[in-house]
Design an enzyme around this catalytic site. Structure first.
Site, PDB file in Angstrom:
ATOM      1  N   ASP A   1       0.854  -1.181   0.000  1.00 50.51           N
ATOM      2  CA  ASP A   1       0.000   0.000   0.000  1.00 50.51           C
ATOM      3  C   ASP A   1       0.897   1.241   0.000  1.00 50.51           C
ATOM      4  O   ASP A   1       2.105   1.138   0.251  1.00 50.51           O
ATOM      5  CB  ASP A   1      -0.888  -0.035   1.244  1.00 50.51           C
TER       6      ASP A   1
ATOM      7  N   THR B   1      -0.323   4.938   1.168  1.00 53.32           N
ATOM      8  CA  THR B   1      -0.600   5.855   2.276  1.00 53.32           C
ATOM      9  C   THR B   1      -0.514   5.128   3.612  1.00 53.32           C
ATOM     10  O   THR B   1      -1.205   4.154   3.850  1.00 53.32           O
ATOM     11  CB  THR B   1      -2.003   6.464   2.104  1.00 53.32           C
TER      12      THR B   1
ATOM     13  N   GLU C   1      -8.925  14.741   6.381  1.00 57.39           N
ATOM     14  CA  GLU C   1     -10.048  15.536   6.881  1.00 57.39           C
ATOM     15  C   GLU C   1      -9.592  16.516   7.948  1.00 57.39           C
ATOM     16  O   GLU C   1      -9.958  17.690   7.938  1.00 57.39           O
ATOM     17  CB  GLU C   1     -11.116  14.587   7.452  1.00 57.39           C
TER      18      GLU C   1
ATOM     19  N   PHE D   1     -18.581   9.795   1.862  1.00 57.41           N
ATOM     20  CA  PHE D   1     -17.605   9.052   1.083  1.00 57.41           C
ATOM     21  C   PHE D   1     -17.916   7.556   1.128  1.00 57.41           C
ATOM     22  O   PHE D   1     -18.412   7.038   2.128  1.00 57.41           O
ATOM     23  CB  PHE D   1     -16.200   9.232   1.677  1.00 57.41           C
TER      24      PHE D   1
ATOM     25  N   LYS E   1     -16.809  17.868  -2.060  1.00 56.08           N
ATOM     26  CA  LYS E   1     -15.370  17.735  -2.288  1.00 56.08           C
ATOM     27  C   LYS E   1     -15.094  16.292  -2.679  1.00 56.08           C
ATOM     28  O   LYS E   1     -15.757  15.364  -2.214  1.00 56.08           O
ATOM     29  CB  LYS E   1     -14.574  18.114  -1.032  1.00 56.08           C
TER      30      LYS E   1
ATOM     31  N   THR F   1      -2.217   1.223  -4.958  1.00 52.99           N
ATOM     32  CA  THR F   1      -2.701   2.401  -4.242  1.00 52.99           C
ATOM     33  C   THR F   1      -4.025   2.875  -4.824  1.00 52.99           C
ATOM     34  O   THR F   1      -4.324   2.658  -5.995  1.00 52.99           O
ATOM     35  CB  THR F   1      -1.665   3.544  -4.314  1.00 52.99           C
TER      36      THR F   1
ATOM     37  N   ARG G   1      -5.508   3.679  -8.516  1.00 55.20           N
ATOM     38  CA  ARG G   1      -6.968   3.683  -8.556  1.00 55.20           C
ATOM     39  C   ARG G   1      -7.541   2.285  -8.300  1.00 55.20           C
ATOM     40  O   ARG G   1      -8.546   1.908  -8.886  1.00 55.20           O
ATOM     41  CB  ARG G   1      -7.461   4.190  -9.913  1.00 55.20           C
TER      42      ARG G   1
ATOM     43  N   ASN H   1      -8.450  -1.249   4.488  1.00 55.43           N
ATOM     44  CA  ASN H   1      -8.576  -1.511   3.055  1.00 55.43           C
ATOM     45  C   ASN H   1      -7.451  -2.391   2.522  1.00 55.43           C
ATOM     46  O   ASN H   1      -7.469  -2.779   1.353  1.00 55.43           O
ATOM     47  CB  ASN H   1      -8.621  -0.192   2.271  1.00 55.43           C
ATOM     48  N   ASP H   2      -6.475  -2.726   3.369  1.00 54.60           N
ATOM     49  CA  ASP H   2      -5.391  -3.612   2.947  1.00 54.60           C
ATOM     50  C   ASP H   2      -5.566  -5.043   3.462  1.00 54.60           C
ATOM     51  O   ASP H   2      -4.755  -5.916   3.151  1.00 54.60           O
ATOM     52  CB  ASP H   2      -4.038  -3.076   3.458  1.00 54.60           C
TER      53      ASP H   2
END
Length: 1115
Positions: free
Chosen positions: A355, A357, A443, A484, A507, A621, A718, A747-748
């Protein structure tokens, strides 16, 4: 009573497997399901049959009992711990509303339909709908209809409603249900459910209705057995064990045929004094001899192999846990081997999937630049004019401050959007001392930026947002949050100003926002795109901001349809998405933000080292293609000598397949890729999510794999969490290579579980990745030490262990095979029974464990200095089928020497008094001594790194052998155990003969000298990389670290929204229960020097900066 009639599962949990009565039978049954244990049980049964066995049952029974006992004790300890955990959980106390009052009950007695009260810092006992609670960041929110009940016990006891929901399942992120009260239906989703195991924080109390209990809860539904990962060496060993079974059967068949021939030609001579048993003719005798030799030769498959492997793996896991060089003092986080069965696999990694981030970067964001109405900003700013500014915040542009303070409408609308469009929760312990708690660092950075520029987000309720705009307090009515998720890549809020104006603020990712803008924004969009490219060139993460004015009548109709969609039990998400798409269009562009996420310390050096070790690194990523390229250059994955990056920009499967590539020529196997190609190294970079999806289709994915694997570096952008796992599985399935996935967030998790080895980084995104991983640590840079040091050592040690173990058992067993030709194929053993029993469990166990726990071909510093030492493990050079055959040949040669040299020397030898030296006990003792001398010396030759423990184990085993042998052949043992130890003085009398010592020395030389000679010749003529580095280590000093070079980074653009997880928008709009926080409550973070507490990035000095600083001190 009504709920009890449905017989819902109770809330008691049971994770233990045994009780005091079932442990022995069930555990033995589990253990005998393993092929090796079942095989040795079968041998034990054969040894109990007198017509078959020439050995006592103790030879196999002792080893089997030891193995079963060790495993049984380990299983018992594990199950006792599970019992303790079960009792601790089931006996916890919770307040349950019963008969109109709160009663203190055990968790196990809670039933579905009960209303319970949970206090601050208490664990959640079951899964329940939140009836009412005070809340703060990331805490679930209740419905208005139940929230109005407050903590009124009478009202709660009289509450009458019906919950209809989906059946129990393991989907942690989804829940569908409705609550019917007084004929009105209200939507229940995942935001209104507390999962079992969560802890209430910063909340005084919470009442909840139990929906799922015990085994029906989502936590227990997810706590099923994880996929058991096996190493490639495990798979190879299982295959080789089957081959050994075949080899054993072949030898037994040969000896059985030999017995039949011998019985026919010679056996009749011996029947006079060795008559056959009644009813056993020659064919039956040969059949029984086959099984007799299965018993005699069973050491080919030693029962202690698997136990020894587990000990070695456990020891190497402890070395990882204890490594101080992988300890991160800032967070007090050591490295942890969460799985003990995969250590040697760490030395064979070929592909790393990482990953970006939080894994390569620090995941601590700072607002650096922005574009507002076509103008870019970003220079040093003094915020002393703002009393509510964050003193730790820095920005670099005075003109932006002047634009805000002068009342420029576009600039103020820009920061108004940042102060309103979020799900951040404020905390104000003292007047003016604000701190923000955000679901993501991005955020928090954006809201902090708005705060410093005069638009201070001060407080919120589910219905309102309070903002201090340039010193004036403004309260906005919050009508909806469109949050989101992984597909939307954007977030919107709908608010009503005090003047009654309705506005949607949005946003999100630039590609998502740009396609939803009003046509009048096209020119501004082009200018903003140029600014985005510029920001991306600095490696910044970007978001685009837009707004839309709404009509009152349209909003009333939209809100009604939104409520209907939110209570739908079927297709709820799809209906809501349609409504979101409908309202989020024809927006007006405001500008863009740029947030910096710095690399972790040591990331470029780590990636450079891993690349030198021929490990291919794929970065997966959620960011955009430009960010992927930028990170590639920052991390040394892409280098300046790589000339051009080619990116496919097609939007269809055919376009992806046919898109041109550099210089008009197609490289081999190039067809379907969405990757860009670098001309020299063919480094691919995916250009969009659509291309990724096309390339992972069934008819294209193999071509994707072929082309990507020709490249030195692959960066996929993406990608969704599911696509990350699909990419890993694609490589894992079709490439004969070991994969590793590393990440830090939820998410990983799918990627981590899909790879052969999963590594979790304990960073800013919680512990989800760590809890799903096999190994964990705090910084990406520790990965090189995990692989190049611990992984390589573990692989070498395991290969040495297996090779040596097979060698010593081949040597031991084949001596019995040669002896069969001199004993009439009668299945008589050449060794003493006690020697057979102790050979693997006592005499040779400790030395090999010492070697395989402490051996190092080179030390850790040289391992890191020469990453190319890692390559043999990737190619599996140290233990494979060819190496196995070499161990078999070596064992066969040594067994010939060990048997025939003593046989030839002792055949006609006599003592000084003229009597024969040789007898079966003395010959057996001589063979045993020669065997141990050879295998122990071979172990010494194989050992590179000697410690006091190695010396002690070898000496202990050697001295122990002689001590045990002399004791067993002593007069005392004969008097006490006459039938078991009848061979009085065999050891002492044999060792008194000089020819015996000469024979031992000759046998030792003939077995060891060829090995030493062959290795010397190979080192001189064909040295391996290990030989070269070991020679260099002995003759040279380790050079210092290479200087770090700054790399130019190309223009890129970030896509924060693509990596953003599901938000908390629905929580903060659930109305009326955001109570005012108590000012007396203890702070959540007591360690005020933490970078997390201070909301600051971590800063590191480069080597060059440290050198300059030291020079300045000297001056």
């Amino acid at each position: 009573t009504f709920n009890l009639s449905f017989r819902y599962a109770n809330n008691a949990i049971k994770t233990s497997k045994y009780n005091i009565f079932t442990f022995l039978p069930l555990n033995l049954f589990e253990q005998f399901k393993r092929l090796a244990n079942a095989y040795f049980l079968f041998l034990l049964i054969l040894e109990l049959i007198p017509q078959i066995s020439s050995l006592s049952w103790i030879t196999t029974g002792f080893a089997l009992i030891v193995v079963l006992s060790i495993t049984g004790v380990k299983d018992a300890i594990d199950d006792i711990n599970r019992h303790k955990c079960d009792r601790q959980v089931n006996n916890r106390k919770v307040d349950v509303l019963m008969d109109g009052q709160l009663k203190n009950e055990k968790w196990m007695n809670v039933q579905v339909g009960d209303i319970v009260k949970l206090g601050n810092n208490e664990f959640e006992a079951s899964e329940r709908n939140s009836v009412q609670k005070e809340t703060n960041l990331k805490v679930k929110q209740a419905l208005t209809v139940t929230g109005e009940l407050g903590d009124n016990i009478e009202a709660l006891a009289a509450f009458n409603g019906e919950v209809r929901c989906e059946p129990p399942n393991n989907r942690l992120d989804k829940f569908k249900g409705t609550l019917t009260v007084n004929g009105e239906r209200y939507a229940l989703d995942n935001d209104k459910v507390l999962l079992r195991g969560c802890t209430l924080r910063n909340t005084e109390w919470c009442f909840g209705l139990v929906i799922f209990g015990g085994p029906d809860s989502k936590l227990i539904q997810n706590s099923g057995k994880s996929m058991f990962k096996r190493t490639s060496i495990d798979h190879l060993t299982n295959i080789l064990v089957l081959c050994i079974f075949g080899f054993l059967a072949s030898m037994c068949s040969i000896l059985t045929i030999g017995n039949a021939i011998w019985e026919r030609n010679e056996g009749s001579v011996f029947t006079m004094f060795l008559p056959r048993e009644p009813g056993i003719d020659a064919p039956l005798a040969s059949f029984l001899i086959f099984w007799s030799y299965v018993i005699v030769l069973n050491a080919l498959i030693p029962s202690s192999l698997y136990v020894s492997v587990e000990f070695i793996r456990l020891g190497n896991s402890f070395f990882i846990d204890w490594d101080r060089k992988m300890y991160y003092p800032k967070n007090d986080t050591p490295a942890q081997a969460r799985t003990t069965t995969l250590n040697e696999e760490l030395g064979q990694i070929k592909y790393i999937f990482s990953d970006k981030t939080g894994t390569l970067t620090q995941n601590i964001m700072t607002f650096n630049k922005c574009s507002i109405n076509g103008k870019a900003y970003g220079e040093q700013v003094d915020f002393s004019w703002n009393n509510l500014a964050d003193p730790k915040y820095n920005f670099h542009d005075h003109s932006l401050v002047e634009m805000v303070r002068s009342g420029n409408p576009e600039t103020q609308e820009f920061f108004r959007l940042l102060s309103l469009c979020h799900t951040v929760m404020p905390e104000e312990k003292k007047e003016g001392e604000l701190s923000y708690q955000a679901q993501s660092p991005d955020e928090g950075a954006l809201v902090t930026a708005a705060r410093n520029f005069g638009f201070v987000f001060r407080s919120r309720t589910p219905e309102t947002i309070t903002v201090v705009e340039m010193g004036r307090q403004v309260i906005y009515e919050l009508l909806a949050i469109l949050d989101f998720n992984n597909m939307r890549k954007r977030m919107s809020v709908i608010v009503r100003s005090p003047e009654g104006k309705l506005t949607l603020y949005c946003k999100g990712a630039d590609t998502v926002i740009f396609e939803r803008l009003h046509p009048s924004c096209n020119k501004l969009m082009e200018v903003t795109t140029d600014h985005l490219n510029e920001y991306a060139g600095d490696g910044l993460r970007t978001l685009v901001l837009a707004y839309k004015d709404l009509n009152e009548n349209y909003m009333i109709d939209w809100k009604q349809r939104h409520h209907e969609a939110s209570v739908a039990m079927e297709g709820r998400e799809e209906k809501l998405d349609e409504l979101y798409e409908e309202i989020e269009k024809d927006m007006m562009l405001l500008g863009a933000t740029a947030v910096e996420d710095k690399l972790q310390d040591g990331v470029p050096q780590t990636i450079e080292q891993l690349a030198k070790a021929d490990i291919k690194i794929w970065v997966l990523t959620g960011d955009k293609q430009e960010t992927a390229e930028n990170i590639g250059y920052s991390c040394n994955m892409l280098r300046e000598e790589m000339k051009d990056v080619f990116v496919v920009s097609a939007n269809t499967a055919e376009g992806v397949k046919e898109d041109p590539h550099p210089q008009g020529a197609r490289p081999p196997l190039w067809e379907p890729l969405h990757y860009g190609v670098l001309t020299d190294d063919l480094t691919p970079i995916p250009s969009s999510l659509h291309h990724q999806a096309f390339a992972l289709e069934k008819n294209l994915r193999l071509e994707l794999l072929r082309t990507a694997c020709m490249c030195q570096t692959v960066i996929c952008c993406r990608v969704t969490p599911l696509q990350k796992a699909q990419v890993v599985q694609l490589v894992k399935k079709y490439k004969q290579a070991v994969t590793l996935a590393i990440g830090d967030g939820a998410n990983d998790v799918s990627m981590i579980k899909a790879a052969h080895i999963g590594v979790g980084i304990s960073g800013q995104e919680g512990m989800q990745a760590v809890l799903s991983s096999d190994y964990s640590f705090a910084q990406f840079r520790y990965l090189q030490r995990l692989l190049l040091v611990h992984g390589r050592w573990s692989y070498i040690r395991m290969c040495k262990f297996l090779g040596y173990f097979f060698y010593k058992n081949f040597t031991f067993t084949l001596v019995q095979f040669w002896y069969a030709f001199f004993c009439g194929f009668s299945a008589q053993t050449v060794y003493d029974e006690w020697f057979i029993t102790f050979y693997n469990m006592v005499y040779t166990a400790l030395p090999v464990l010492g070697m395989c726990l402490f051996d190092q071909d080179v030390n850790d510093r040289w391992s890191l200095q020469h990453p190319e030492l890692y390559a043999p493990g990737q190619k599996n050079q140290y233990f494979n089928k060819k190496a196995f055959v070499s161990y078999l040949i070596h064992g066969c040669y040594c067994s010939l020497i060990i048997f025939f040299i003593p046989w030839a020397s002792m055949n006609d030898a006599v003592r000084n008094d003229g009597k024969d030296i040789v007898s079966h006990p003395s010959f057996a003792f001589l063979l045993q001594t020669c065997l141990l001398a050879v295998v122990h010396t071979q172990l010494c030759v194989d050992t590179y790194y000697w410690t006091a423990v190695n010396h002690f184990f070898v000496l202990l085993s050697t001295i122990g052998y002689f001590a045990i042998s002399v004791t067993m052949y002593s007069n005392g043992m004969f008097y006490v155990f006459t039938s078991s130890f009848p061979l009085i003085g065999a050891a002492r009398n044999t060792l008194n003969q000089p020819i015996v010592w000469l024979t031992i020395f000759l046998t030792f030389l003939l077995c060891i000298l060829p090995v030493v000679a062959i290795r010397f010749i190979f080192i001189q003529l064909r040295p391996t990389i290990n030989d070269k580095v070991r020679y260099k280590m002995r003759t040279e000093e380790l050079p210092g670290p290479a200087p770090r070079h700054l790399l130019r980074r190309r223009s890129t653009r970030s896509g924060y929204a693509f990596s953003h997880s599901q938000g908390y928008g629905d929580l903060v709009t659930s109305r009326k229960f955001l109570m005012k926080r108590s000012t007396k409550r203890a702070p959540l973070f007591t360690q005020t020097d933490s970078s997390i507490f201070q909301n600051q990035p971590q800063h590191y000095r480069t080597i060059a900066e440290e050198a300059e600083e030291s020079q300045s001190h000297k001056l």
